[in-house]
Design a protein around this motif. Structure first.
Motif, PDB file in Angstrom:
ATOM      1  N   ASP A  28      -3.194 -16.183  16.604  1.00 41.95           N
ATOM      2  CA  ASP A  28      -4.105 -17.112  15.912  1.00 41.95           C
ATOM      3  C   ASP A  28      -4.168 -18.474  16.600  1.00 41.95           C
ATOM      4  OD1 ASP A  28      -4.562 -15.243  13.946  1.00 41.95           O
ATOM      5  OD2 ASP A  28      -2.953 -15.985  12.648  1.00 41.95           O
ATOM      6  N   THR A  29      -3.070 -18.848  17.257  1.00 41.54           N
ATOM      7  CA  THR A  29      -3.000 -20.169  17.884  1.00 41.54           C
ATOM      8  C   THR A  29      -3.958 -20.272  19.077  1.00 41.54           C
ATOM      9  OG1 THR A  29      -0.728 -20.333  17.096  1.00 41.54           O
ATOM     10  CG2 THR A  29      -1.332 -21.849  18.842  1.00 41.54           C
ATOM     11  N   GLU A  30      -4.419 -19.122  19.575  1.00 39.85           N
ATOM     12  CA  GLU A  30      -5.404 -19.155  20.671  1.00 39.85           C
ATOM     13  C   GLU A  30      -6.697 -19.840  20.226  1.00 39.85           C
ATOM     14  OE1 GLU A  30      -3.827 -15.205  23.088  1.00 39.85           O
ATOM     15  OE2 GLU A  30      -5.674 -15.061  21.935  1.00 39.85           O
ATOM     16  N   THR A  31      -6.992 -19.773  18.923  1.00 43.90           N
ATOM     17  CA  THR A  31      -8.190 -20.435  18.383  1.00 43.90           C
ATOM     18  C   THR A  31      -8.185 -21.919  18.763  1.00 43.90           C
ATOM     19  OG1 THR A  31      -8.152 -18.924  16.516  1.00 43.90           O
ATOM     20  CG2 THR A  31      -9.480 -20.901  16.245  1.00 43.90           C
ATOM     21  N   LEU A  32      -6.996 -22.542  18.672  1.00 43.55           N
ATOM     22  CA  LEU A  32      -6.891 -23.970  18.970  1.00 43.55           C
ATOM     23  C   LEU A  32      -7.221 -24.244  20.446  1.00 43.55           C
ATOM     24  CD1 LEU A  32      -3.996 -26.236  17.718  1.00 43.55           C
ATOM     25  CD2 LEU A  32      -5.063 -26.566  19.920  1.00 43.55           C
ATOM     26  N   VAL A  33      -6.723 -23.379  21.321  1.00 44.35           N
ATOM     27  CA  VAL A  33      -6.995 -23.564  22.761  1.00 44.35           C
ATOM     28  C   VAL A  33      -8.498 -23.446  23.021  1.00 44.35           C
ATOM     29  CG1 VAL A  33      -6.554 -22.677  25.082  1.00 44.35           C
ATOM     30  CG2 VAL A  33      -4.715 -22.685  23.393  1.00 44.35           C
ATOM     31  N   VAL A  34      -9.117 -22.428  22.420  1.00 42.92           N
ATOM     32  CA  VAL A  34     -10.559 -22.208  22.622  1.00 42.92           C
ATOM     33  C   VAL A  34     -11.340 -23.446  22.191  1.00 42.92           C
ATOM     34  CG1 VAL A  34     -12.538 -20.837  21.841  1.00 42.92           C
ATOM     35  CG2 VAL A  34     -10.373 -19.703  22.377  1.00 42.92           C
ATOM     36  N   LEU A  35     -11.012 -23.992  21.014  1.00 40.46           N
ATOM     37  CA  LEU A  35     -11.750 -25.145  20.483  1.00 40.46           C
ATOM     38  C   LEU A  35     -11.514 -26.399  21.324  1.00 40.46           C
ATOM     39  CD1 LEU A  35     -11.037 -24.524  16.702  1.00 40.46           C
ATOM     40  CD2 LEU A  35     -13.296 -24.446  17.789  1.00 40.46           C
ATOM     41  N   ALA A  36     -10.257 -26.620  21.715  1.00 42.77           N
ATOM     42  CA  ALA A  36      -9.954 -27.836  22.492  1.00 42.77           C
ATOM     43  C   ALA A  36     -10.624 -27.767  23.862  1.00 42.77           C
ATOM     44  CB  ALA A  36      -8.440 -27.997  22.629  1.00 42.77           C
ATOM     45  N   LEU A  37     -10.628 -26.592  24.482  1.00 48.53           N
ATOM     46  CA  LEU A  37     -11.285 -26.462  25.790  1.00 48.53           C
ATOM     47  C   LEU A  37     -12.797 -26.638  25.654  1.00 48.53           C
ATOM     48  CD1 LEU A  37      -9.313 -23.494  27.387  1.00 48.53           C
ATOM     49  CD2 LEU A  37      -9.255 -25.911  28.079  1.00 48.53           C
ATOM     50  N   ALA A  38     -13.361 -26.082  24.581  1.00 48.57           N
ATOM     51  CA  ALA A  38     -14.809 -26.226  24.368  1.00 48.57           C
ATOM     52  C   ALA A  38     -15.158 -27.701  24.233  1.00 48.57           C
ATOM     53  CB  ALA A  38     -15.236 -25.453  23.131  1.00 48.57           C
ATOM     54  N   PHE A  39     -14.303 -28.452  23.536  1.00 46.41           N
ATOM     55  CA  PHE A  39     -14.555 -29.892  23.369  1.00 46.41           C
ATOM     56  C   PHE A  39     -14.549 -30.601  24.725  1.00 46.41           C
ATOM     57  CE2 PHE A  39     -12.725 -34.159  23.130  1.00 46.41           C
ATOM     58  CZ  PHE A  39     -13.730 -34.802  22.419  1.00 46.41           C
ATOM     59  N   THR A  40     -13.549 -30.299  25.556  1.00 44.01           N
ATOM     60  CA  THR A  40     -13.464 -30.997  26.852  1.00 44.01           C
ATOM     61  C   THR A  40     -14.709 -30.699  27.693  1.00 44.01           C
ATOM     62  OG1 THR A  40     -12.246 -29.216  27.964  1.00 44.01           O
ATOM     63  CG2 THR A  40     -10.932 -30.949  26.925  1.00 44.01           C
ATOM     64  N   ARG A  41     -15.201 -29.473  27.582  1.00 43.59           N
ATOM     65  CA  ARG A  41     -16.403 -29.117  28.360  1.00 43.59           C
ATOM     66  C   ARG A  41     -17.630 -29.835  27.821  1.00 43.59           C
ATOM     67  NH1 ARG A  41     -13.850 -23.963  29.046  1.00 43.59           N
ATOM     68  NH2 ARG A  41     -14.562 -23.310  27.006  1.00 43.59           N
ATOM     69  N   GLU A  42     -17.724 -29.837  26.477  1.00 42.54           N
ATOM     70  CA  GLU A  42     -18.877 -30.441  25.813  1.00 42.54           C
ATOM     71  C   GLU A  42     -19.040 -31.909  26.180  1.00 42.54           C
ATOM     72  OE1 GLU A  42     -18.663 -29.009  21.673  1.00 42.54           O
ATOM     73  OE2 GLU A  42     -19.433 -31.032  21.240  1.00 42.54           O
ATOM     74  N   VAL A  43     -17.909 -32.620  26.236  1.00 42.29           N
ATOM     75  CA  VAL A  43     -18.021 -34.065  26.493  1.00 42.29           C
ATOM     76  C   VAL A  43     -17.746 -34.403  27.951  1.00 42.29           C
ATOM     77  CG1 VAL A  43     -17.423 -34.656  24.122  1.00 42.29           C
ATOM     78  CG2 VAL A  43     -15.619 -34.528  25.849  1.00 42.29           C
TER      79      VAL A  43
END
Ligand SMILES: C[S@@+](CC[C@H](N)C(=O)[O-])C[C@H]1O[C@@H](n2cnc3c(N)ncnc32)[C@H](O)[C@@H]1O
Length: 293
Positions: free
Chosen positions: A97-112
């Protein structure tokens, strides 16, 4: 003479009667461990025979599992975000389940556009993984963001020793440092990204957890009366240290979305706070990100 498929069958029967949810899979993995063979070797070698030493080793492994020791501790490793990490009783067993956090944090870095440094900035992205345990979050971020500098911190020196082993294993030594300390108390300067999977189990629920989970360090589980003691403090400390364009991603328990989201809003009134589900649709991550203009 014991053949591999007989060893798997007998071991799986014992694991099933001890309450395993996946007895055949676990038996196969333990046979491979006892024989020091790679994963899925068993499928192609069902007719091979086990010698006395191998049988004795298998017996020891199955007994440990029957006795409730987490499979990851027996194997000494666990997969996380596509990579293998060393784990032992000094750290929490990484959860999928903790992989969800990695996916979201990486998506944020890409987005901004945080992937390298920001326009006009020639410094690397600064990330802190608070309560790092085996180091899975910070090391995964470091490997996915080659220009980032990451600090792994934990209050447990034992956990940091495991994180150090994983840094060596994944070759991130130069960009990743380790700090022993309480939450963010050791930090002086600003940071771009805080990721954390801190203990969030309410204290009175710990004794009701599966025996297997109770083998994990209490300091990795106990989140105080409502499970949110650590996040209450983290959210109070973070505003003074987070870059104005920075973000926080923390893992929570499925019943804590409203309360943890509320805490984050209290401390970050000018930011966007969102609660994200994991793959099974349960609240899992609180994200604090800058409000868009
Ligand atoms: C739930 S475990 C998570 C480990 C790892 N991040 C993971 O996702 O597998 C929480 C970690 O927080 C650490 N911890 C507990 N209280 C802490 C505190 N006050 N400051 C820093 N780390 C703390 C524990 O030692 C433990 O390693």
């Amino acid at each position: 003479m014991t053949r591999v498929h007989d060893a798997v069958r007998r071991s799986s029967e014992r694991l099933a009667s001890a309450g395993s949810d996946a007895p055949v899979l676990e038996a196969r993995i333990l046979v491979e461990k006892a024989l020091d063979r790679p994963r899925v070797w068993v499928y192609q070698h069902g007719e091979a025979t086990l010698d006395r030493d191998q049988l004795r080793r298998l017996e020891g492994l199955v007994e440990r599992r029957q006795d409730g020791e987490p499979l990851a501790y027996i194997l000494g490793s666990r997969e996380f975000y596509g990579r293998t990490f060393q784990v032992d009783p000094r750290v929490l067993v990484p959860r999928q389940d903790t992989e969800t956090l990695v996916v979201l944090a990486l998506a944020f870095t890409r987005e901004v556009g945080m992937v390298c440094s920001r326009p006009g900035d020639d410094r690397p992205l600064r990330i802190v993984d608070v309560g790092t345990g085996s180091g899975i979050l910070g090391i995964s971020m470091a490997l996915e963001l080659p220009a980032a500098r990451v600090v792994l911190s934990d209050r447990s020196p034992e956990a940091l020793a495991v994180a150090r082993l994983n840094c060596q294993q994944h070759g991130v030594g130069r960009r990743v440092s380790l700090v022993q300390g309480d939450l963010l108390s050791w930090m002086a300067g600003p940071v771009d990204l805080i990721v954390a999977n801190l203990p969030y189990v309410p204290s009175q629920e710990i004794d009701r957890l599966q025996p297997e989970v109770r083998r994990e360090p209490r300091v990795a589980l106990d989140g105080g009366p409502d499970g949110l003691d650590l996040y209450r403090r983290l959210f109070a400390e973070a505003p003074a240290l987070l870059d104005a364009r920075g973000a926080i991603f923390v893992e929570i328990g499925e019943a804590q979305g409203v309360a943890a989201g509320g805490l984050a809003r209290e401390h970050f009134p000018g930011s966007r706070v969102a609660v994200h589900p994991d793959l099974e649709g349960r609240d899992r991550v609180v994200a604090v990100t800058p409000r868009r203009e």
